[in-house]
Design an enzyme around this catalytic site. Sequence first.
Site: not given
Ligand SMILES: *Cc1c(COP(=O)(O)O)cnc(C)c1O
Length: 370
Positions: A35, A131, A259, A307
């Site tokens: 992702k 969550r 800055y 920046m």
């Molecule tokens: C992002 C995610 C992972 C991977 O987590 P890491 O800590 O990067 O290994 C695994 N399972 C779900 C459901 C996630 O959203």
Amino acid sequence: MSRPLQARIDLAAIQHNFRLARAYADSARVLAVIKANAYGHGAAPVARALATEANAFGVACAEEALELRDSGIRAPILLLEGPFAAAELDLIDQARLMTVVHDARQLDWVLQARPRHPLCVWLKIDTGMHRLGMTGEEGRAAHARLAACPQVGELVLMTHFARADEADTAPTDHQMADFARLLASIPAGTPPARSLANSAAILTRPDTHADWIRPGIMLYGLDPLEHPHPRAAALRPAMSLTSQLTAVRDLGPGEAIGYGGRFVCQRPTRVGVVAGGYADGYPRHAPDGTPVAVNGQLTCLIGRVSMDMLTVDLSNQPQARPGDPVELWGTQISANAVAAASGTISYELLTGLSRRVPLRYQPSDVANAD
Ligand SMILES: *Cc1c(COP(=O)(O)O)cnc(C)c1O
């Protein structure tokens, strides 16, 4: 392009880290989490590098999945948060995606869908992350309805750990027990596959590996753990954010840099200016002393990050000149060290790399192969 800042992506390191995950969890299938553009490493090139080995890929949304399909990735892809609207069920069917179901709304969408192909559903159980996911009776009932649903093919029961990166194992033990209770409440028949482990659990908790592991950050070579662990030490960082010195200055005592004049020289100080700033994704909150490598030697940030530029202490490198190589994070300076100094985590640094930074793949033949 001549601006020297670039992110070098070592695809062989990603393959190495993937094989470690696979070896640590011997018989489990591996869903490689790619992702957020593979945590900033480029989703399509990473997917191609793992195409022959990964059992599936995980993404956050349909747009990310379609980008992979458009680049020719045919492996199973899981939508880790499931659909955001009923209309996405068509797309899930057409693109042959697997989907999470985490609540009653998504469950209805799946039950009402009329897909042409059997749907593979990952039912998400909340065991303590609080969550997404169903709990207790709701999860058991959802499993029963999905199991009886003719358009549902494979079913996976999943949960996600909130604190597997911590030395204290109790919160994860608790989540495991909760998950086991739910599994035990499912009537005998075809038991669903189970998936629990993120990177931290893959590295430290063999008892969580089950049928599918879901490595994310470890694929990119970053250790997610709070405490040192030999399995994490074998990871190889895949991204090196590198640049060059673009100017070298000599400042006197009392002179301030950048800055806000945050850093004031206490003595004659040689200062290097580096092409790379917060618009590239380097954290503006990085304090004086944040590690930086110049010419392969450890030095540090001095003065506020701008920046497009940042400034480093070259007092221990009298020979340093414009054009000399700089690593902001990668194999010499861990992204974890930059993150810790800046009050964040490596995940945020990697995914926050901006579009302006070109990604350069090594070896390039893996990245470009179809
Ligand atoms: C992002 C995610 C992972 C991977 O987590 P890491 O800590 O990067 O290994 C695994 N399972 C779900 C459901 C996630 O959203």
